[in-house]
Write a protein that holds these residues in place. Structure first.
Motif, PDB file in Angstrom:
ATOM      1  N   ARG A 199      60.718  96.372  55.557  1.00 54.35           N
ATOM      2  CA  ARG A 199      61.053  95.011  55.937  1.00 54.35           C
ATOM      3  C   ARG A 199      60.234  93.985  55.137  1.00 54.35           C
ATOM      4  NH1 ARG A 199      60.692  94.576  62.094  1.00 54.35           N
ATOM      5  NH2 ARG A 199      62.943  94.919  62.252  1.00 54.35           N
ATOM      6  N   GLU A 230      59.194  89.710  54.465  1.00 49.69           N
ATOM      7  CA  GLU A 230      59.139  88.376  55.062  1.00 49.69           C
ATOM      8  C   GLU A 230      58.852  87.372  53.953  1.00 49.69           C
ATOM      9  OE1 GLU A 230      57.456  88.151  58.901  1.00 49.69           O
ATOM     10  OE2 GLU A 230      56.951  86.014  58.757  1.00 49.69           O
ATOM     11  N   LEU A 244      67.043  81.752  49.358  1.00 50.87           N
ATOM     12  CA  LEU A 244      68.351  82.373  49.163  1.00 50.87           C
ATOM     13  C   LEU A 244      68.281  83.423  48.053  1.00 50.87           C
ATOM     14  CD1 LEU A 244      70.847  79.399  49.490  1.00 50.87           C
ATOM     15  CD2 LEU A 244      70.009  80.987  51.216  1.00 50.87           C
ATOM     16  N   THR A 289      66.240  86.441  49.362  1.00 47.85           N
ATOM     17  CA  THR A 289      66.975  87.205  50.373  1.00 47.85           C
ATOM     18  C   THR A 289      68.026  88.094  49.713  1.00 47.85           C
ATOM     19  OG1 THR A 289      66.674  85.396  51.937  1.00 47.85           O
ATOM     20  CG2 THR A 289      68.337  87.016  52.486  1.00 47.85           C
ATOM     21  N   ALA A 290      68.768  87.512  48.773  1.00 48.40           N
ATOM     22  CA  ALA A 290      69.811  88.287  48.093  1.00 48.40           C
ATOM     23  C   ALA A 290      69.210  89.461  47.337  1.00 48.40           C
ATOM     24  CB  ALA A 290      70.591  87.378  47.145  1.00 48.40           C
ATOM     25  N   LEU A 332      67.965  92.245  49.730  1.00 46.27           N
ATOM     26  CA  LEU A 332      69.080  93.013  50.297  1.00 46.27           C
ATOM     27  C   LEU A 332      69.621  94.010  49.276  1.00 46.27           C
ATOM     28  CD1 LEU A 332      71.072  90.476  52.491  1.00 46.27           C
ATOM     29  CD2 LEU A 332      69.721  92.445  53.235  1.00 46.27           C
ATOM     30  N   GLU A 334      65.392  94.830  54.166  1.00 45.37           N
ATOM     31  CA  GLU A 334      65.867  93.830  55.090  1.00 45.37           C
ATOM     32  C   GLU A 334      64.838  92.697  55.186  1.00 45.37           C
ATOM     33  OE1 GLU A 334      66.593  93.928  59.867  1.00 45.37           O
ATOM     34  OE2 GLU A 334      66.093  95.754  58.771  1.00 45.37           O
ATOM     35  N   VAL A 335      65.323  91.457  55.258  1.00 46.08           N
ATOM     36  CA  VAL A 335      64.406  90.337  55.457  1.00 46.08           C
ATOM     37  C   VAL A 335      64.314  90.081  56.957  1.00 46.08           C
ATOM     38  CG1 VAL A 335      63.968  87.904  54.992  1.00 46.08           C
ATOM     39  CG2 VAL A 335      64.964  89.347  53.221  1.00 46.08           C
ATOM     40  N   GLY A 336      63.136  90.315  57.522  1.00 39.50           N
ATOM     41  CA  GLY A 336      62.977  90.191  58.969  1.00 39.50           C
ATOM     42  C   GLY A 336      62.800  88.758  59.409  1.00 39.50           C
ATOM     43  N   ALA A 337      62.144  87.962  58.574  1.00 38.72           N
ATOM     44  CA  ALA A 337      61.912  86.567  58.932  1.00 38.72           C
ATOM     45  C   ALA A 337      61.673  85.742  57.683  1.00 38.72           C
ATOM     46  CB  ALA A 337      60.720  86.428  59.878  1.00 38.72           C
ATOM     47  N   ARG A 338      61.978  84.470  57.812  1.00 33.67           N
ATOM     48  CA  ARG A 338      61.804  83.512  56.734  1.00 33.67           C
ATOM     49  C   ARG A 338      61.091  82.333  57.363  1.00 33.67           C
ATOM     50  NH1 ARG A 338      67.468  83.375  54.093  1.00 33.67           N
ATOM     51  NH2 ARG A 338      67.902  81.669  55.504  1.00 33.67           N
ATOM     52  N   VAL A 339      59.946  81.959  56.811  1.00 37.67           N
ATOM     53  CA  VAL A 339      59.132  80.932  57.448  1.00 37.67           C
ATOM     54  C   VAL A 339      58.901  79.803  56.458  1.00 37.67           C
ATOM     55  CG1 VAL A 339      56.901  80.468  58.533  1.00 37.67           C
ATOM     56  CG2 VAL A 339      57.980  82.709  58.810  1.00 37.67           C
ATOM     57  N   THR A 340      59.136  78.581  56.903  1.00 39.27           N
ATOM     58  CA  THR A 340      58.818  77.413  56.078  1.00 39.27           C
ATOM     59  C   THR A 340      57.643  76.726  56.743  1.00 39.27           C
ATOM     60  OG1 THR A 340      61.149  77.187  55.590  1.00 39.27           O
ATOM     61  CG2 THR A 340      59.746  75.328  55.039  1.00 39.27           C
ATOM     62  N   PRO A 348      72.072  85.957  52.574  1.00 38.17           N
ATOM     63  CA  PRO A 348      71.916  84.874  51.596  1.00 38.17           C
ATOM     64  C   PRO A 348      72.892  83.720  51.759  1.00 38.17           C
ATOM     65  CG  PRO A 348      72.499  86.961  50.517  1.00 38.17           C
ATOM     66  CD  PRO A 348      72.300  87.255  51.949  1.00 38.17           C
ATOM     67  N   ARG A 357      58.991  76.121  60.293  1.00 39.28           N
ATOM     68  CA  ARG A 357      60.357  76.432  60.657  1.00 39.28           C
ATOM     69  C   ARG A 357      60.513  77.902  60.361  1.00 39.28           C
ATOM     70  NH1 ARG A 357      63.564  71.817  57.881  1.00 39.28           N
ATOM     71  NH2 ARG A 357      63.720  73.222  56.143  1.00 39.28           N
ATOM     72  N   THR A 415      62.862  81.443  60.575  1.00 45.60           N
ATOM     73  CA  THR A 415      64.150  82.083  60.818  1.00 45.60           C
ATOM     74  C   THR A 415      63.857  83.553  61.023  1.00 45.60           C
ATOM     75  OG1 THR A 415      65.148  80.525  59.298  1.00 45.60           O
ATOM     76  CG2 THR A 415      66.466  82.434  59.901  1.00 45.60           C
ATOM     77  N   LEU A 458      59.763  91.449  66.264  1.00 42.92           N
ATOM     78  CA  LEU A 458      59.679  90.265  65.388  1.00 42.92           C
ATOM     79  C   LEU A 458      59.752  88.978  66.191  1.00 42.92           C
ATOM     80  CD1 LEU A 458      62.026  91.045  62.360  1.00 42.92           C
ATOM     81  CD2 LEU A 458      59.532  90.898  62.384  1.00 42.92           C
TER      82      LEU A 458
END
Lengths: 414, 414
Positions: free
Chosen positions: A2, A4, A23, A26-27, A30, A35-41, B15, B39, B41, B48
């Motif tokens: 996984r 992040e 984006l 993530t692509a 995959l 797998e991307v479990g989380a995306r944090v900004t 994506p 933020r 996701t 998670l």
């Protein structure tokens, strides 16, 4: 396995900015079967950033950050990542020298603040960035891979693709992820769930996600395997029993939307279509003509909003409207037959309904809709009671008419 | 004071999906003077999600999640938020009963899985959601405000704006941010920029952002002040000189879109409209009927996709089409006059163009579009050459016809 993704920068947390780096990453993840479990900004703030790195390292095998590697006070990524790992920063003097020369080549003197761009987390290594002053860096820690990348997309993407992706693929050990989306028409989310949950629950690979939207439901089946072919086979093993409990309901397994499926069927059979739309008022014609080349099958359409237009343009007897109301099985059928006759197309299709919020009665509440087709796809009428607001009622009516056409064209029982 | 936003759902980590909820929430928090610190996701995975809630609650004063409140196995938000707080879930049986009745109203039986949508975190309260089956919930815990909202944007936004924002404002209690959006039709982004930049650059408060979209340009003026009234006055001080350099071009300053402005003008004047659409194929009729009560002004529409339909339905002389082509000033005018005559409406409006990607020639390239109106808003024809892909050409044609109508109705010079 996984991953992040941390996108770093206060400017990313204003409403109008979107993060294109995420984006791309993530692509690529995959594709590599990760797998991307989380995306944090996260904003440029020491406490927030350190906490974000700590959380990510606790739950992911690969953590990739973008941004915050510049020379200014705001650029805290190196310091915060090091703090989250409990490691020191070590200055790579060789890199600092190299950077100084880079500035000199452009006839500039390097500012002292730039020196910190040579700081590396203890045990890590720098990856040179030919497109900017901020190098990337990679650290292995407690079985985790941590990668810090610069923020500008044209610097980030090649660094990731050339230097990081091979490391990720090596860790993933050739595993691939494959997702197939089964799109289902004419059923609600919970009805689909009740039929398919007993099946997909017996599978741990693929995993299944169910998603409801206005007028359609999607099942996302994601398999992990050592090869494309094996992942594909695993997806198919689950898709088969699902198909069996949803006969005629799945309209697409290849990413196409319902209007694309209907357009393709019409073109394939060389049939033309004419539409009579009341409550959807052009939405169905507009949707079908999203598809390039739609002039091959769409002959014309009528937005018969007033009762007068139903009679004048499509010859629906005013007495019929008077007797049954504009929203009735009789008028829907007369509209479909009328548009077939007026247009000379092979198929006539019609929708009449009460989109709301006004216009409903006890007998005929908001959401009541009649759909009809006439001609080369058979004679069919369907009554539906759609829930929700105006736009949802209209969207469900669009989907329902397209599904009625699909089922008619394929001779699937009504 | 700081907020954090959690967007929940594995589908958001593919994506091709973007999270529009986050944009709405970020904008509203900023208006309330609350900074968004992070933020996140996150996928539909218990570990998670619990970890994401725990991290957010440790670093933010207000935590808002979107999604994962549906009835399926994937919907884990309630459980994970409760676990992160160390609290139990309590089933609100009154709500379950209400939900059962909602299903019954639409003639459906509620599935057992839906019952969990009545689960509330101990000490929290539900907020009813008139637009869906998933209620929101609010919990106060250790000085933090935790809010769980449903994922569909049209459910989430009104719940947040009406029920949550007042709670946030009460907590923030200080500075206000005020944004006014000036929407401009019939001009490109760089033309607008050249006229207005010399003005807005002399202001530091408000700040100005310029945004171009297909067929329209927006200026966002954002002022910060101690009170609503002061912020409003600051915005107005900048809006005035901007208006002076864009006479007749600004169609909205109150959030309304162009089709809403045109619909309101028609209703106000008691005028009816009939449409003849070729390349836009129902988009304009569909857009105008987004507005409830549109049957007061839309008499009917024709999607005249084939040449035959232009002649048969609207009496356009086949020889005229032969002589000038379907995409020509002459045919646009004949369509507008034809639809005026055929419908008996007060105004006829027509569009004919080449949306692409095929169908263009050296003389008449993709993007060439003619727009015409006839009747009570005057006789006008406009030629336009729109850039971009099929959907962009169509969208620009929609906006251009609506703007032609607006200018005709307001007697603004062509």
């Amino acid at each position: 396995m996984r991953a992040e993704i941390l996108a770093i920068g206060s400017e990313l947390l204003t409403p109008l900015r979107s993060d294109t780096n995420a984006l791309h990453l993530t692509a690529k993840f995959l594709e590599a079967g990760v797998e991307v479990g989380a995306r944090v900004t996260v904003a440029d703030d020491f406490g927030l950033l350190e906490s974000a790195f700590r959380a990510a390292l606790a739950r992911a095998d690969v953590v990739v950050s973008t941004g915050g590697l510049g020379p200014t006070e705001d650029d805290l990524t190196r310091e915060c990542a090091a703090a989250a790992l409990g490691r020191r920063l070590v200055r790579d003097l060789g890199y600092v020298e190299r950077l100084r020369e880079r500035f000199a080549r452009f006839g500039r003197v390097m500012a002292a603040v730039n020196e910190k761009q040579g700081d590396v987390i203890e045990g890590g290594r720098l990856i040179l960035n030919p497109r900017g002053t901020a190098p990337a860096q990679v650290v292995e820690a407690e079985g985790r891979l941590l990668v810090l990348l610069p923020g500008p997309p044209h610097e980030m993407a090649p660094l990731f693709d050339e230097h990081v992706l091979p490391l990720v693929r090596a860790r993933a050990g050739g595993r691939v992820l494959k997702t197939r989306v089964l799109r289902i028409g004419g059923m609600g989310e919970s009805d689909v769930e009740q039929l398919v949950a007993p099946i997909y629950k017996t599978f741990t690979n693929p995993r299944t996600t169910i998603l409801g939207a206005a007028g359609q439901v999607e099942l996302h089946l994601t398999a992990e395997a050592a090869s494309e072919a094996e992942a594909e086979a695993r997806v198919e093993a689950l898709a088969q029993p699902i198909r069996a409990v949803l006969p005629g309901r799945i309209f697409s397994e290849d990413g196409r939307e319902l209007h694309e499926v209907v357009a393709a069927l019409l073109v394939e059979r060389g049939l033309t279509l004419a539409l009579a739309e009341s409550c959807t008022a052009g939405l169905i014609a507009a949707r079908l003509t999203d598809v390039p080349g739609s002039s091959r099958f769409l002959e014309r359409g009528y937005v018969v909003y007033s009762n007068r237009s139903k009679s004048e343009a499509l010859g629906v007897d005013a007495a019929l409207i008077e007797a049954h109301g504009a929203v009735s099985e009789e008028v829907a059928r007369a509209l479909a037959e009328g548009v077939l006759r007026a247009s000379g197309a092979d198929i006539g299709a019609a929708v009449t309904g009460i989109a709301g919020p006004d216009g409903g009665t006890a007998d005929k509440p908001v959401g009541l809709t009649y759909l009809a087709i006439s001609g080369a796809a058979g004679e069919r009428v369907r009554r539906a009671q759609f829930p929700g607001e105006r736009w949802r009622v209209r969207e469900q009516a669009v989907k329902a008419l397209l599904d009625l056409l699909r089922r008619g064209l394929l001779r699937i029982d009504a």
